[in-house]
Design a protein around this motif. Structure first.
Motif, PDB file in Angstrom:
ATOM      1  N   ASP A 125      21.600 -20.536  12.643  1.00  0.00           N
ATOM      2  CA  ASP A 125      21.138 -19.166  12.380  1.00  0.00           C
ATOM      3  C   ASP A 125      22.271 -18.147  12.463  1.00  0.00           C
ATOM      4  OD1 ASP A 125      18.520 -20.071  12.098  1.00  0.00           O
ATOM      5  OD2 ASP A 125      18.080 -19.832  14.234  1.00  0.00           O
ATOM      6  N   VAL A 126      23.490 -18.606  12.737  1.00  0.00           N
ATOM      7  CA  VAL A 126      24.606 -17.690  12.979  1.00  0.00           C
ATOM      8  C   VAL A 126      25.491 -17.582  11.739  1.00  0.00           C
ATOM      9  CG1 VAL A 126      26.632 -17.215  14.395  1.00  0.00           C
ATOM     10  CG2 VAL A 126      24.604 -18.242  15.429  1.00  0.00           C
ATOM     11  N   VAL A 127      25.770 -16.355  11.334  1.00  0.00           N
ATOM     12  CA  VAL A 127      26.714 -16.056  10.249  1.00  0.00           C
ATOM     13  C   VAL A 127      27.754 -15.103  10.819  1.00  0.00           C
ATOM     14  CG1 VAL A 127      27.028 -15.116   7.949  1.00  0.00           C
ATOM     15  CG2 VAL A 127      24.922 -16.337   8.504  1.00  0.00           C
ATOM     16  N   VAL A 128      29.015 -15.464  10.709  1.00  0.00           N
ATOM     17  CA  VAL A 128      30.101 -14.670  11.287  1.00  0.00           C
ATOM     18  C   VAL A 128      30.989 -14.122  10.185  1.00  0.00           C
ATOM     19  CG1 VAL A 128      32.117 -14.725  12.802  1.00  0.00           C
ATOM     20  CG2 VAL A 128      30.089 -16.058  13.401  1.00  0.00           C
ATOM     21  N   ARG A 129      31.297 -12.842  10.282  1.00  0.00           N
ATOM     22  CA  ARG A 129      32.267 -12.215   9.383  1.00  0.00           C
ATOM     23  C   ARG A 129      33.443 -11.733  10.223  1.00  0.00           C
ATOM     24  NH1 ARG A 129      30.139 -11.448   4.354  1.00  0.00           N
ATOM     25  NH2 ARG A 129      27.860 -11.533   4.184  1.00  0.00           N
ATOM     26  N   ALA A 130      34.636 -12.007   9.746  1.00  0.00           N
ATOM     27  CA  ALA A 130      35.828 -11.637  10.504  1.00  0.00           C
ATOM     28  C   ALA A 130      36.877 -11.043   9.591  1.00  0.00           C
ATOM     29  CB  ALA A 130      36.388 -12.867  11.225  1.00  0.00           C
ATOM     30  N   LYS A 131      37.744 -10.250  10.196  1.00  0.00           N
ATOM     31  CA  LYS A 131      38.887  -9.687   9.494  1.00  0.00           C
ATOM     32  C   LYS A 131      40.112  -9.996  10.332  1.00  0.00           C
ATOM     33  CE  LYS A 131      40.710  -5.448   7.398  1.00  0.00           C
ATOM     34  NZ  LYS A 131      40.476  -4.004   7.169  1.00  0.00           N
ATOM     35  N   GLY A 132      40.948 -10.889   9.821  1.00  0.00           N
ATOM     36  CA  GLY A 132      42.083 -11.332  10.614  1.00  0.00           C
ATOM     37  C   GLY A 132      41.604 -12.110  11.824  1.00  0.00           C
ATOM     38  N   SER A 133      42.062 -11.679  12.978  1.00  0.00           N
ATOM     39  CA  SER A 133      41.687 -12.358  14.220  1.00  0.00           C
ATOM     40  C   SER A 133      40.519 -11.682  14.926  1.00  0.00           C
ATOM     41  CB  SER A 133      42.891 -12.410  15.167  1.00  0.00           C
ATOM     42  OG  SER A 133      43.316 -11.085  15.492  1.00  0.00           O
ATOM     43  N   GLN A 134      39.892 -10.704  14.273  1.00  0.00           N
ATOM     44  CA  GLN A 134      38.809  -9.959  14.900  1.00  0.00           C
ATOM     45  C   GLN A 134      37.475 -10.233  14.195  1.00  0.00           C
ATOM     46  OE1 GLN A 134      39.164  -8.100  17.700  1.00  0.00           O
ATOM     47  NE2 GLN A 134      41.311  -8.735  17.718  1.00  0.00           N
ATOM     48  N   ILE A 135      36.450 -10.486  14.983  1.00  0.00           N
ATOM     49  CA  ILE A 135      35.098 -10.636  14.445  1.00  0.00           C
ATOM     50  C   ILE A 135      34.524  -9.247  14.205  1.00  0.00           C
ATOM     51  CG2 ILE A 135      32.754 -11.410  14.953  1.00  0.00           C
ATOM     52  CD1 ILE A 135      33.924 -13.693  16.553  1.00  0.00           C
ATOM     53  N   THR A 136      34.078  -8.992  12.998  1.00  0.00           N
ATOM     54  CA  THR A 136      33.564  -7.661  12.655  1.00  0.00           C
ATOM     55  C   THR A 136      32.037  -7.613  12.605  1.00  0.00           C
ATOM     56  OG1 THR A 136      33.728  -8.191  10.284  1.00  0.00           O
ATOM     57  CG2 THR A 136      35.625  -7.117  11.322  1.00  0.00           C
ATOM     58  N   GLU A 137      31.410  -8.750  12.376  1.00  0.00           N
ATOM     59  CA  GLU A 137      29.949  -8.758  12.268  1.00  0.00           C
ATOM     60  C   GLU A 137      29.416 -10.150  12.560  1.00  0.00           C
ATOM     61  OE1 GLU A 137      28.035  -6.807   8.824  1.00  0.00           O
ATOM     62  OE2 GLU A 137      26.965  -8.708   8.532  1.00  0.00           O
ATOM     63  N   ILE A 138      28.301 -10.185  13.263  1.00  0.00           N
ATOM     64  CA  ILE A 138      27.604 -11.439  13.542  1.00  0.00           C
ATOM     65  C   ILE A 138      26.140 -11.258  13.183  1.00  0.00           C
ATOM     66  CG2 ILE A 138      26.894 -13.094  15.312  1.00  0.00           C
ATOM     67  CD1 ILE A 138      29.421 -12.480  16.838  1.00  0.00           C
ATOM     68  N   ARG A 139      25.640 -12.149  12.342  1.00  0.00           N
ATOM     69  CA  ARG A 139      24.224 -12.143  11.992  1.00  0.00           C
ATOM     70  C   ARG A 139      23.550 -13.336  12.661  1.00  0.00           C
ATOM     71  NH1 ARG A 139      22.552  -9.222   7.371  1.00  0.00           N
ATOM     72  NH2 ARG A 139      24.261  -8.048   6.417  1.00  0.00           N
ATOM     73  N   ILE A 140      22.463 -13.067  13.340  1.00  0.00           N
ATOM     74  CA  ILE A 140      21.671 -14.119  13.970  1.00  0.00           C
ATOM     75  C   ILE A 140      20.254 -13.981  13.445  1.00  0.00           C
ATOM     76  CG2 ILE A 140      20.844 -15.119  16.128  1.00  0.00           C
ATOM     77  CD1 ILE A 140      23.286 -13.973  17.502  1.00  0.00           C
ATOM     78  N   GLY A 141      19.890 -14.881  12.533  1.00  0.00           N
ATOM     79  CA  GLY A 141      18.608 -14.723  11.858  1.00  0.00           C
ATOM     80  C   GLY A 141      18.657 -13.458  11.017  1.00  0.00           C
ATOM     81  N   GLY A 142      17.733 -12.554  11.255  1.00  0.00           N
ATOM     82  CA  GLY A 142      17.716 -11.293  10.521  1.00  0.00           C
ATOM     83  C   GLY A 142      18.349 -10.156  11.283  1.00  0.00           C
ATOM     84  N   GLU A 143      18.899 -10.417  12.466  1.00  0.00           N
ATOM     85  CA  GLU A 143      19.484  -9.366  13.302  1.00  0.00           C
ATOM     86  C   GLU A 143      20.977  -9.268  13.045  1.00  0.00           C
ATOM     87  OE1 GLU A 143      18.613  -6.374  16.217  1.00  0.00           O
ATOM     88  OE2 GLU A 143      17.303  -7.780  15.151  1.00  0.00           O
ATOM     89  N   VAL A 144      21.485  -8.039  12.901  1.00  0.00           N
ATOM     90  CA  VAL A 144      22.905  -7.804  12.637  1.00  0.00           C
ATOM     91  C   VAL A 144      23.541  -7.151  13.865  1.00  0.00           C
ATOM     92  CG1 VAL A 144      24.596  -6.643  11.167  1.00  0.00           C
ATOM     93  CG2 VAL A 144      22.468  -7.523  10.174  1.00  0.00           C
ATOM     94  N   TYR A 145      24.663  -7.721  14.293  1.00  0.00           N
ATOM     95  CA  TYR A 145      25.401  -7.185  15.430  1.00  0.00           C
ATOM     96  C   TYR A 145      26.800  -6.818  14.962  1.00  0.00           C
ATOM     97  CZ  TYR A 145      21.702  -9.346  18.226  1.00  0.00           C
ATOM     98  OH  TYR A 145      20.484  -9.701  18.758  1.00  0.00           O
ATOM     99  N   LYS A 146      27.128  -5.550  15.046  1.00  0.00           N
ATOM    100  CA  LYS A 146      28.471  -5.092  14.704  1.00  0.00           C
ATOM    101  C   LYS A 146      28.774  -3.822  15.484  1.00  0.00           C
ATOM    102  CE  LYS A 146      26.897  -2.792  10.449  1.00  0.00           C
ATOM    103  NZ  LYS A 146      27.109  -2.695   8.972  1.00  0.00           N
ATOM    104  N   GLY A 147      30.041  -3.450  15.508  1.00  0.00           N
ATOM    105  CA  GLY A 147      30.423  -2.283  16.295  1.00  0.00           C
ATOM    106  C   GLY A 147      30.185  -2.520  17.778  1.00  0.00           C
TER     107      GLY A 147
END
Length: 394
Positions: free
Chosen positions: A133-155
């Protein structure tokens, strides 16, 4: 895009609303985190490592005037997932994800009143989530966004995600996945297993020669016969023909031997990816057998070469759940359990060298300290201990 799953595309059928899938080639298996665990070697490696780590007692210490003193554990190290998920279960689940995918994620659903290094309350409860259920978006060495199911975690919300990783490389925010890098070895072994199932189930056809002994078959007619033969036999049905057709399957003894060797070698090869000696999961080794003097010697080698590094990393990660300057230790002594004879000799040596008191030695066997009545009985049975002679004064 997700780093932990691969969605299979569906193909619309001729009617426009009936999804269909391309025909699967007999023996082919696509390797994912889930399908990899259907291999006995993968399951055994993950189970053994997770069993060992999850049953190590978790202790919290701090140093007082240079002396290590045990202190009470915070609730997150007792029931990290609430009353329904205790520490052994939580450690087992997270260790399996770490060992197969290099990462484990959880959502922090409760915090304590103790402020951590990031200025927030330390986690009081961490709900582990499925990697699928986990989708990770990263820029370089930093994680910018994590999606777990329909929930978005960023900032700022990224602070609500617990992320532990292993098998890291410089510049990458995520750990490497043994399943992904060992997919070739796993797929080879699983495909051989699947081919055997297809063979005995009747859907796999051995390479062979279908020959017409009465006439020369034109290419167009040959292709039609070939498809009819394949369709009939693959479905487990009987291929009906006249006396003009002759089928000779090609079965070389060398190929059969290679098939068996491939399956046997696959166990050892997979064990390397998952950091588990092949002999500990009952896989055949090149020398036929490995013999150790004692169980303790074997367990000690397993601890030093395979388990100690990941356990040390886990201690560091779990230590972040406690207020400074406390730190976490996983008790490795459980893995180094000795046979009764070796254990008795070791305790006696420590007693004789005066690094262990009788009371501490009895506590190792969950026995209470000796009472005055016990000491008196020892004196009656064995006699009063002799004291060391004193030197005569000159």
């Amino acid at each position: 895009m997700s780093l932990f799953r691969r969605r299979e595309a569906t193909i619309t059928g001729p009617d426009g609303d009936i999804p269909s899938r391309p025909a699967r080639k007999p023996g082919h298996v696509h390797v994912t985190n889930d399908s990899a665990m259907r291999h006995s070697a993968v399951w055994a490696c993950l189970r053994l490592r997770a069993d060992m780590v999850s049953t190590m007692p978790v202790d919290v210490y701090r140093r007082v005037q240079g002396v290590q003193v045990e202190v009470p554990k915070p609730p997150v190290l007792v029931n990290p997932g609430g009353e329904r998920v205790d520490m052994p279960e939580w450690l087992y689940s997270s260790q399996v994800d770490l060992d197969r995918a290099g990462n484990v994620f959880g959502v922090i659903t409760d915090r304590t009143g103790v402020v951590g290094p990031d200025g927030r309350g330390l986690p009081g409860r961490i709900e582990l989530v499925s990697l699928a259920d986990v989708v990770v978006r990263a820029k370089g060495s930093q994680i910018t966004e994590i999606r777990i199911g329909g929930e978005v975690y960023k900032g700022d919300r990224l602070a609500d995600i617990w992320h532990e990783k292993q098998f890291t490389l410089a510049g990458l925010p995520l750990g490497l996945s043994p399943v992904a890098y060992g997919a070739g070895a796993i797929e080879e072994s699983l495909s051989a297993q699947q081919f055997a199932l297809d063979w005995f189930g009747g859907s796999a056809i051995p390479a062979g020669e279908l020959k017409n002994v009465e006439k020369v078959v034109p290419p167009k007619e040959s292709a039609a016969i070939k498809e009819r033969f394949r369709a009939t036999v693959s479905a487990g049905d009987v291929f009906v023909h006249g006396k003009d057709w002759e089928y000779k399957p090609i079965q070389a003894v060398a190929a059969q031997t290679a098939f068996i060797e491939s399956r046997q070698f696959g166990l050892t090869d997979i064990s390397r990816y998952f950091g588990c000696p092949a002999d500990l999961i009952d896989a055949a080794v090149a020398t036929g057998s490995i013999t150790y003097g004692t169980i303790t010697q074997r367990n000690l080698q397993f601890l030093i070469m395979n388990l100690d590094p990941p356990v040390t990393r886990r201690e560091t990660a779990l230590g972040k759940l406690t207020p400074r300057p406390r730190y976490v230790k996983l008790n490795r002594g459980k893995l180094l359990a000795m046979d009764p004879e070796t254990r008795s000799r070791t305790i006696k040596t420590r007693l004789d060298s005066r690094v262990l008191t009788p009371t501490e030695a009895r506590a190792l066997d969950d026995l209470p300290p000796l009472t005055d009545a016990d000491l008196a009985e020892f004196d009656r049975v064995y006699g009063v201990p002799r004291t060391q002679p004193t030197e005569a004064k000159a």
